[in-house]
Design an enzyme around this catalytic site. Structure first.
Site, PDB file in Angstrom:
ATOM      1  N   ALA A  66     -17.483   3.184 125.205  1.00 10.97           N
ATOM      2  CA  ALA A  66     -16.793   1.996 124.891  1.00 10.97           C
ATOM      3  C   ALA A  66     -16.853   1.676 123.530  1.00 10.97           C
ATOM      4  CB  ALA A  66     -17.515   0.891 125.950  1.00 10.97           C
ATOM      5  N   GLY A 111     -19.320   5.552 127.921  1.00 15.39           N
ATOM      6  CA  GLY A 111     -17.769   5.420 128.835  1.00 15.39           C
ATOM      7  C   GLY A 111     -17.009   6.548 128.752  1.00 15.39           C
ATOM      8  N   GLU A 114     -18.516   8.622 131.446  1.00 15.55           N
ATOM      9  CA  GLU A 114     -18.113   7.907 132.672  1.00 15.55           C
ATOM     10  C   GLU A 114     -16.590   8.195 133.050  1.00 15.55           C
ATOM     11  OE1 GLU A 114     -19.642   4.361 130.939  1.00 15.55           O
ATOM     12  OE2 GLU A 114     -20.849   4.054 132.624  1.00 15.55           O
ATOM     13  N   GLU A 134     -26.345   4.838 126.389  1.00 13.65           N
ATOM     14  CA  GLU A 134     -26.206   3.171 126.320  1.00 13.65           C
ATOM     15  C   GLU A 134     -27.734   2.595 125.939  1.00 13.65           C
ATOM     16  OE1 GLU A 134     -24.612   5.082 128.391  1.00 13.65           O
ATOM     17  OE2 GLU A 134     -22.721   4.158 128.523  1.00 13.65           O
TER      18      GLU A 134
HETATM   19  N1  CAA Z   1     -17.300   2.480 119.450  1.00 13.32           N
HETATM   20  C1  CAA Z   1     -16.690   2.050 118.202  1.00 13.32           C
HETATM   21  N2  CAA Z   1     -16.553   3.113 117.211  1.00 13.32           N
HETATM   22  C2  CAA Z   1     -17.123   4.204 117.165  1.00 13.32           C
HETATM   23  C3  CAA Z   1     -17.745   4.683 118.550  1.00 13.32           C
HETATM   24  C4  CAA Z   1     -17.636   3.763 119.552  1.00 13.32           C
HETATM   25  N3  CAA Z   1     -18.190   4.091 120.845  1.00 13.32           N
HETATM   26  N4  CAA Z   1     -18.066   6.066 118.379  1.00 13.32           N
HETATM   27  C5  CAA Z   1     -17.634   6.216 117.073  1.00 13.32           C
HETATM   28  N5  CAA Z   1     -17.020   5.282 116.535  1.00 13.32           N
HETATM   29  C6  CAA Z   1     -16.660   5.175 114.970  1.00 13.32           C
HETATM   30  C7  CAA Z   1     -17.503   5.236 114.188  1.00 13.32           C
HETATM   31  O1  CAA Z   1     -18.105   3.738 113.937  1.00 13.32           O
HETATM   32  C8  CAA Z   1     -16.899   5.575 112.899  1.00 13.32           C
HETATM   33  O2  CAA Z   1     -16.116   4.662 112.403  1.00 13.32           O
HETATM   34  P1  CAA Z   1     -15.826   4.433 110.726  1.00 13.32           P
HETATM   35  O3  CAA Z   1     -15.392   5.825 110.277  1.00 13.32           O
HETATM   36  O4  CAA Z   1     -15.321   3.272 110.564  1.00 13.32           O
HETATM   37  O5  CAA Z   1     -17.444   4.336 110.165  1.00 13.32           O
HETATM   38  C9  CAA Z   1     -15.995   6.871 113.488  1.00 13.32           C
HETATM   39  O6  CAA Z   1     -15.948   6.522 115.020  1.00 13.32           O
HETATM   40  C10 CAA Z   1     -16.437   8.089 113.414  1.00 13.32           C
HETATM   41  O7  CAA Z   1     -17.662   7.984 113.741  1.00 13.32           O
HETATM   42  P2  CAA Z   1     -19.085   8.594 113.014  1.00 13.32           P
HETATM   43  O8  CAA Z   1     -19.036   8.548 111.486  1.00 13.32           O
HETATM   44  O9  CAA Z   1     -20.439   8.026 113.640  1.00 13.32           O
HETATM   45  O10 CAA Z   1     -19.102  10.132 113.567  1.00 13.32           O
HETATM   46  P3  CAA Z   1     -20.178  11.210 113.779  1.00 13.32           P
HETATM   47  O11 CAA Z   1     -19.786  12.830 113.593  1.00 13.32           O
HETATM   48  O12 CAA Z   1     -21.374  10.985 112.452  1.00 13.32           O
HETATM   49  O13 CAA Z   1     -20.902  10.970 114.942  1.00 13.32           O
HETATM   50  C11 CAA Z   1     -21.127  10.453 117.400  1.00 13.32           C
HETATM   51  C12 CAA Z   1     -20.129  10.876 116.287  1.00 13.32           C
HETATM   52  C13 CAA Z   1     -22.284  10.926 117.623  1.00 13.32           C
HETATM   53  C14 CAA Z   1     -20.277  10.634 118.455  1.00 13.32           C
HETATM   54  C15 CAA Z   1     -21.139   8.829 116.901  1.00 13.32           C
HETATM   55  O14 CAA Z   1     -20.162   8.406 116.473  1.00 13.32           O
HETATM   56  C16 CAA Z   1     -21.960   8.135 117.728  1.00 13.32           C
HETATM   57  O15 CAA Z   1     -22.918   8.047 118.352  1.00 13.32           O
HETATM   58  N6  CAA Z   1     -21.010   7.185 118.550  1.00 13.32           N
HETATM   59  C17 CAA Z   1     -21.231   6.173 119.490  1.00 13.32           C
HETATM   60  C18 CAA Z   1     -21.643   6.779 121.090  1.00 13.32           C
HETATM   61  C19 CAA Z   1     -22.077   5.872 121.807  1.00 13.32           C
HETATM   62  O16 CAA Z   1     -23.266   5.278 121.820  1.00 13.32           O
HETATM   63  N7  CAA Z   1     -21.351   5.462 122.907  1.00 13.32           N
HETATM   64  C20 CAA Z   1     -21.729   4.689 123.884  1.00 13.32           C
HETATM   65  C21 CAA Z   1     -21.197   3.182 123.776  1.00 13.32           C
HETATM   66  S1  CAA Z   1     -21.831   2.057 124.824  1.00 13.32           S
HETATM   67  C22 CAA Z   1     -20.730   2.374 126.339  1.00 13.32           C
HETATM   68  O17 CAA Z   1     -19.932   3.204 126.551  1.00 13.32           O
HETATM   69  C23 CAA Z   1     -21.138   1.272 127.396  1.00 13.32           C
HETATM   70  C24 CAA Z   1     -20.400   1.709 128.937  1.00 13.32           C
HETATM   71  O18 CAA Z   1     -20.988   2.451 129.562  1.00 13.32           O
HETATM   72  C25 CAA Z   1     -19.367   0.985 129.248  1.00 13.32           C
END
Ligand code: CAA
Length: 260
Positions: A66, A111, A114, A134
């Site tokens: 998400a 998400g 999921e 999460e």
């Molecule tokens: N939401 C919003 N933006 C996201 C995102 C997310 N879930 N995942 C990645 N992005 C964005 C980053 O902020 C980044 O944006 P900028 O270029 O503007 O900085 C862009 O995508 C590229 O990401 P990274 O620079 O972080 O890429 P990376 O290769 O270094 O890392 C990754 C990749 C490990 C997937 C890392 O992006 C990450 O950890 N993302 C978040 C994963 C996460 O925590 N997901 C769970 C979200 S909560 C949820 O999903 C709740 C639910 O159950 C409903």
């Protein structure tokens, strides 16, 4: 179909739905979820489509979760509404009468994991990574992760993944039963399309009854499950597809199913 965050492409009797926000690794915001719900609603009623594939744009992510930027300042009421929206859309995918296959081409986190789990089954490229991170953000999964992960891989493995937020690679996902197959990245879509094509050539009423029987049966005891199967089996004998399928077998030829 014209959407801002989703692409829909049709190949033969298969629709490929691509979450298309590659700059944020296809993260799911409110609009994307609403559009995904609309796409599923349209494809359910589209007689040209037998099978749906869900994947992510680019070569890095399926869906990285998400949208954290969107969620950052939500109130409790808004957070709950966002969770309900995601769950409603994902449940509509799970309950779609047609088979839905996840082609997991990269990160499937939160998400994204999921979303993959509400599909009927998952194929992954070697680049895929799965996890429910999460708790590292101070939240629980919100789109069914606590429920479907435990059902798919068992409560012990699910709890380890949920409590640690650990990310696993495609081979580990295969080992624990989260995915059915792991391919080279370039082989993923051809393989998923091949499976979709195999399904399309079968009797579609029977395929859909199989899906409904498994889904309903998994929520009940074995006696009720067998009764559900008996109803599905009996219903098949009212269809042209059953007559054609059995006649074709006896005449030693390929069946010509009509989905009636
Ligand atoms: N939401 C919003 N933006 C996201 C995102 C997310 N879930 N995942 C990645 N992005 C964005 C980053 O902020 C980044 O944006 P900028 O270029 O503007 O900085 C862009 O995508 C590229 O990401 P990274 O620079 O972080 O890429 P990376 O290769 O270094 O890392 C990754 C990749 C490990 C997937 C890392 O992006 C990450 O950890 N993302 C978040 C994963 C996460 O925590 N997901 C769970 C979200 S909560 C949820 O999903 C709740 C639910 O159950 C409903």
């Amino acid at each position: 179909m014209d959407f801002q965050n989703i692409l829909v492409e049709k190949k033969d009797k298969t629709a490929i739905v691509t979450i298309n926000r590659p700059k944020v690794l296809n993260a799911l915001n409110h609009e994307t979820l609403v559009e995904l719900g609309e796409v599923i609603h349209l494809l359910e009623r589209d007689d040209e489509v037998d099978v749906v594939i869900i994947t992510g744009a680019g070569d890095k992510a399926f869906v990285a979760g998400a949208d954290i930027a969107y969620m950052q300042n939500l109130t409790a009421i808004e957070g709950r509404a966002f969770g309900i929206l995601g769950n409603k859309v994902f449940r509509s995918i799970e309950q779609m009468s047609k088979p839905v296959i996840a082609a997991v081409n990269g990160f499937a986190l939160g998400g994204g994991c999921e979303l993959a789990m509400c599909c009927d089954f998952r194929l992954a490229s070697k680049r895929a990574r799965f996890g429910q991170p999460e708790v590292g953000l101070g939240i629980t999964p919100g789109f069914g992760g606590t429920q479907r992960l435990a059902r798919l891989v068992g409560p012990g493995m699910a709890k380890q993944l949920l409590f640690t937020g650990q990310t696993i690679d495609a081979e580990e996902a295969l080992r624990i039963g989260l995915v059915n197959m792991v391919t080279e990245p370039e082989d993923l879509m051809p393989k998923v399309l091949e499976i979709a094509n195999t399904i399309s050539q079968k009797g579609q009423l029977a395929v859909r009854l199989c899906k409904a029987a498994v889904n309903e049966g998994m929520q009940t005891d074995i006696d009720r499950g067998i009764a559900i199967e008996a109803d599905a089996f009996g219903l098949c004998f009212s269809t042209s597809d059953q007559k054609e399928g059995m006649l074709a077998f006896l005449e030693k030829r390929q069946p010509r199913f009509t989905g009636r």
